[in-house]
Design a protein around this motif. Structure first.
Motif, PDB file in Angstrom:
ATOM      1  N   MET A  89       5.630  -6.315  -2.191  1.00 18.76           N
ATOM      2  CA  MET A  89       4.561  -6.723  -3.070  1.00 18.76           C
ATOM      3  C   MET A  89       3.522  -7.479  -2.240  1.00 18.76           C
ATOM      4  SD  MET A  89       4.783  -8.877  -6.612  1.00 18.76           S
ATOM      5  CE  MET A  89       5.570  -7.515  -7.435  1.00 18.76           C
ATOM      6  N   THR A  90       2.292  -7.099  -2.357  1.00 18.40           N
ATOM      7  CA  THR A  90       1.217  -7.772  -1.636  1.00 18.40           C
ATOM      8  C   THR A  90       0.524  -8.774  -2.547  1.00 18.40           C
ATOM      9  OG1 THR A  90      -0.432  -6.097  -2.199  1.00 18.40           O
ATOM     10  CG2 THR A  90       0.822  -5.755  -0.162  1.00 18.40           C
ATOM     11  N   ASP A  91      -0.296  -9.621  -1.951  1.00 21.46           N
ATOM     12  CA  ASP A  91      -1.045 -10.618  -2.721  1.00 21.46           C
ATOM     13  C   ASP A  91      -2.420 -10.752  -2.081  1.00 21.46           C
ATOM     14  OD1 ASP A  91      -1.535 -12.480  -4.696  1.00 21.46           O
ATOM     15  OD2 ASP A  91      -0.152 -13.981  -3.946  1.00 21.46           O
ATOM     16  N   ASN A  92      -3.340 -11.357  -2.799  1.00 18.72           N
ATOM     17  CA  ASN A  92      -4.669 -11.629  -2.275  1.00 18.72           C
ATOM     18  C   ASN A  92      -4.749 -13.079  -1.817  1.00 18.72           C
ATOM     19  OD1 ASN A  92      -5.412  -9.028  -3.030  1.00 18.72           O
ATOM     20  ND2 ASN A  92      -6.101  -9.698  -5.036  1.00 18.72           N
ATOM     21  N   CYS A  93      -5.454 -13.310  -0.728  1.00 20.99           N
ATOM     22  CA  CYS A  93      -5.582 -14.658  -0.182  1.00 20.99           C
ATOM     23  C   CYS A  93      -6.318 -15.569  -1.169  1.00 20.99           C
ATOM     24  CB  CYS A  93      -6.325 -14.619   1.147  1.00 20.99           C
ATOM     25  SG  CYS A  93      -6.500 -16.253   1.906  1.00 20.99           S
ATOM     26  N   PRO A  94      -5.795 -16.773  -1.400  1.00 20.14           N
ATOM     27  CA  PRO A  94      -6.471 -17.708  -2.302  1.00 20.14           C
ATOM     28  C   PRO A  94      -7.631 -18.445  -1.617  1.00 20.14           C
ATOM     29  CG  PRO A  94      -4.464 -18.696  -1.490  1.00 20.14           C
ATOM     30  CD  PRO A  94      -4.499 -17.279  -0.955  1.00 20.14           C
ATOM     31  N   ASN A  95      -7.816 -18.223  -0.304  1.00 17.73           N
ATOM     32  CA  ASN A  95      -8.807 -18.982   0.460  1.00 17.73           C
ATOM     33  C   ASN A  95      -9.994 -18.146   0.928  1.00 17.73           C
ATOM     34  OD1 ASN A  95      -9.435 -21.573   1.779  1.00 17.73           O
ATOM     35  ND2 ASN A  95      -9.203 -20.396   3.656  1.00 17.73           N
ATOM     36  N   CYS A  96      -9.809 -16.836   1.046  1.00 13.79           N
ATOM     37  CA  CYS A  96     -10.881 -15.972   1.529  1.00 13.79           C
ATOM     38  C   CYS A  96     -10.777 -14.623   0.812  1.00 13.79           C
ATOM     39  CB  CYS A  96     -10.795 -15.815   3.057  1.00 13.79           C
ATOM     40  SG  CYS A  96      -9.507 -14.688   3.654  1.00 13.79           S
ATOM     41  N   PRO A  97     -11.671 -13.689   1.079  1.00 15.31           N
ATOM     42  CA  PRO A  97     -11.662 -12.415   0.348  1.00 15.31           C
ATOM     43  C   PRO A  97     -10.572 -11.409   0.763  1.00 15.31           C
ATOM     44  CG  PRO A  97     -13.848 -12.877   1.275  1.00 15.31           C
ATOM     45  CD  PRO A  97     -12.906 -13.874   1.838  1.00 15.31           C
ATOM     46  N   GLN A  98      -9.713 -11.771   1.702  1.00 17.44           N
ATOM     47  CA  GLN A  98      -8.683 -10.837   2.180  1.00 17.44           C
ATOM     48  C   GLN A  98      -7.774 -10.392   1.039  1.00 17.44           C
ATOM     49  OE1 GLN A  98      -8.389  -9.707   5.433  1.00 17.44           O
ATOM     50  NE2 GLN A  98      -6.799  -8.330   4.709  1.00 17.44           N
ATOM     51  N   GLN A  99      -7.580  -9.077   0.920  1.00 20.31           N
ATOM     52  CA  GLN A  99      -6.720  -8.519  -0.119  1.00 20.31           C
ATOM     53  C   GLN A  99      -5.528  -7.814   0.508  1.00 20.31           C
ATOM     54  OE1 GLN A  99      -8.942  -6.007  -2.769  1.00 20.31           O
ATOM     55  NE2 GLN A  99     -10.385  -7.624  -3.302  1.00 20.31           N
ATOM     56  N   HIS A 100      -4.498  -7.587  -0.288  1.00 23.15           N
ATOM     57  CA  HIS A 100      -3.307  -6.817   0.103  1.00 23.15           C
ATOM     58  C   HIS A 100      -2.572  -7.428   1.295  1.00 23.15           C
ATOM     59  CE1 HIS A 100      -4.867  -3.956  -2.747  1.00 23.15           C
ATOM     60  NE2 HIS A 100      -5.960  -3.817  -2.036  1.00 23.15           N
ATOM     61  N   VAL A 101      -2.393  -8.742   1.270  1.00 22.07           N
ATOM     62  CA  VAL A 101      -1.660  -9.434   2.335  1.00 22.07           C
ATOM     63  C   VAL A 101      -0.170  -9.198   2.125  1.00 22.07           C
ATOM     64  CG1 VAL A 101      -1.179 -11.683   3.402  1.00 22.07           C
ATOM     65  CG2 VAL A 101      -3.475 -11.183   2.508  1.00 22.07           C
ATOM     66  N   GLU A 102       0.519  -8.762   3.167  1.00 23.14           N
ATOM     67  CA  GLU A 102       1.962  -8.525   3.122  1.00 23.14           C
ATOM     68  C   GLU A 102       2.712  -9.849   3.284  1.00 23.14           C
ATOM     69  OE1 GLU A 102       3.668  -5.639   2.750  1.00 23.14           O
ATOM     70  OE2 GLU A 102       1.881  -4.401   2.606  1.00 23.14           O
ATOM     71  N   PRO A 103       3.837 -10.032   2.606  1.00 24.90           N
ATOM     72  CA  PRO A 103       4.621 -11.260   2.785  1.00 24.90           C
ATOM     73  C   PRO A 103       5.255 -11.300   4.174  1.00 24.90           C
ATOM     74  CG  PRO A 103       5.740  -9.748   1.288  1.00 24.90           C
ATOM     75  CD  PRO A 103       4.424  -9.146   1.606  1.00 24.90           C
ATOM     76  N   VAL A 104       5.407 -12.526   4.695  1.00 30.14           N
ATOM     77  CA  VAL A 104       6.088 -12.706   5.978  1.00 30.14           C
ATOM     78  C   VAL A 104       7.552 -13.066   5.771  1.00 30.14           C
ATOM     79  CG1 VAL A 104       3.998 -13.282   7.263  1.00 30.14           C
ATOM     80  CG2 VAL A 104       5.307 -15.106   6.172  1.00 30.14           C
ATOM     81  N   ALA A 105       7.926 -13.443   4.542  1.00 33.96           N
ATOM     82  CA  ALA A 105       9.316 -13.751   4.207  1.00 33.96           C
ATOM     83  C   ALA A 105       9.510 -13.572   2.707  1.00 33.96           C
ATOM     84  CB  ALA A 105       9.671 -15.169   4.607  1.00 33.96           C
ATOM     85  N   ALA A 106      10.749 -13.227   2.325  1.00 36.23           N
ATOM     86  CA  ALA A 106      11.075 -13.049   0.911  1.00 36.23           C
ATOM     87  C   ALA A 106      12.515 -13.483   0.661  1.00 36.23           C
ATOM     88  CB  ALA A 106      10.897 -11.603   0.489  1.00 36.23           C
ATOM     89  N   VAL A 107      12.718 -14.117  -0.494  1.00 34.99           N
ATOM     90  CA  VAL A 107      14.057 -14.522  -0.909  1.00 34.99           C
ATOM     91  C   VAL A 107      14.216 -14.135  -2.374  1.00 34.99           C
ATOM     92  CG1 VAL A 107      15.609 -16.475  -1.297  1.00 34.99           C
ATOM     93  CG2 VAL A 107      14.103 -16.473   0.693  1.00 34.99           C
ATOM     94  N   GLU A 108      15.286 -13.387  -2.677  1.00 33.66           N
ATOM     95  CA  GLU A 108      15.572 -12.999  -4.060  1.00 33.66           C
ATOM     96  C   GLU A 108      16.755 -13.796  -4.578  1.00 33.66           C
ATOM     97  OE1 GLU A 108      15.861  -9.032  -5.706  1.00 33.66           O
ATOM     98  OE2 GLU A 108      14.491  -8.344  -4.146  1.00 33.66           O
TER      99      GLU A 108
END
Length: 51
Positions: free
Chosen positions: A1-20
């Motif tokens: 799942m990607t997310d958009n940066c809350p600080n700049c216009p960058q979109q589709h940022v990939e996670p660097v870590a995930a915990v379920e």
């Protein structure tokens, strides 16, 4: 799942870590454009991905 940066216009940022954990997933992101880091906590049931 990607997310958009809350600080700049960058979109589709990939996670660097995930915990379920059960029905929750936490992702850690780092924007490749501006370097800001943030995390998200999502309920997998809301995305139809719960086991």
């Amino acid at each position: 799942m990607t997310d958009n940066c809350p600080n700049c216009p960058q979109q589709h940022v990939e996670p660097v870590a995930a915990v379920e954990r059960r029905d929750q997933v936490s992702h850690l992101y780092r924007c490749p454009a501006c370097g800001v880091t943030w995390s998200t906590n999502r309920d997998l049931r809301a995305y139809g991905e719960a086991a």
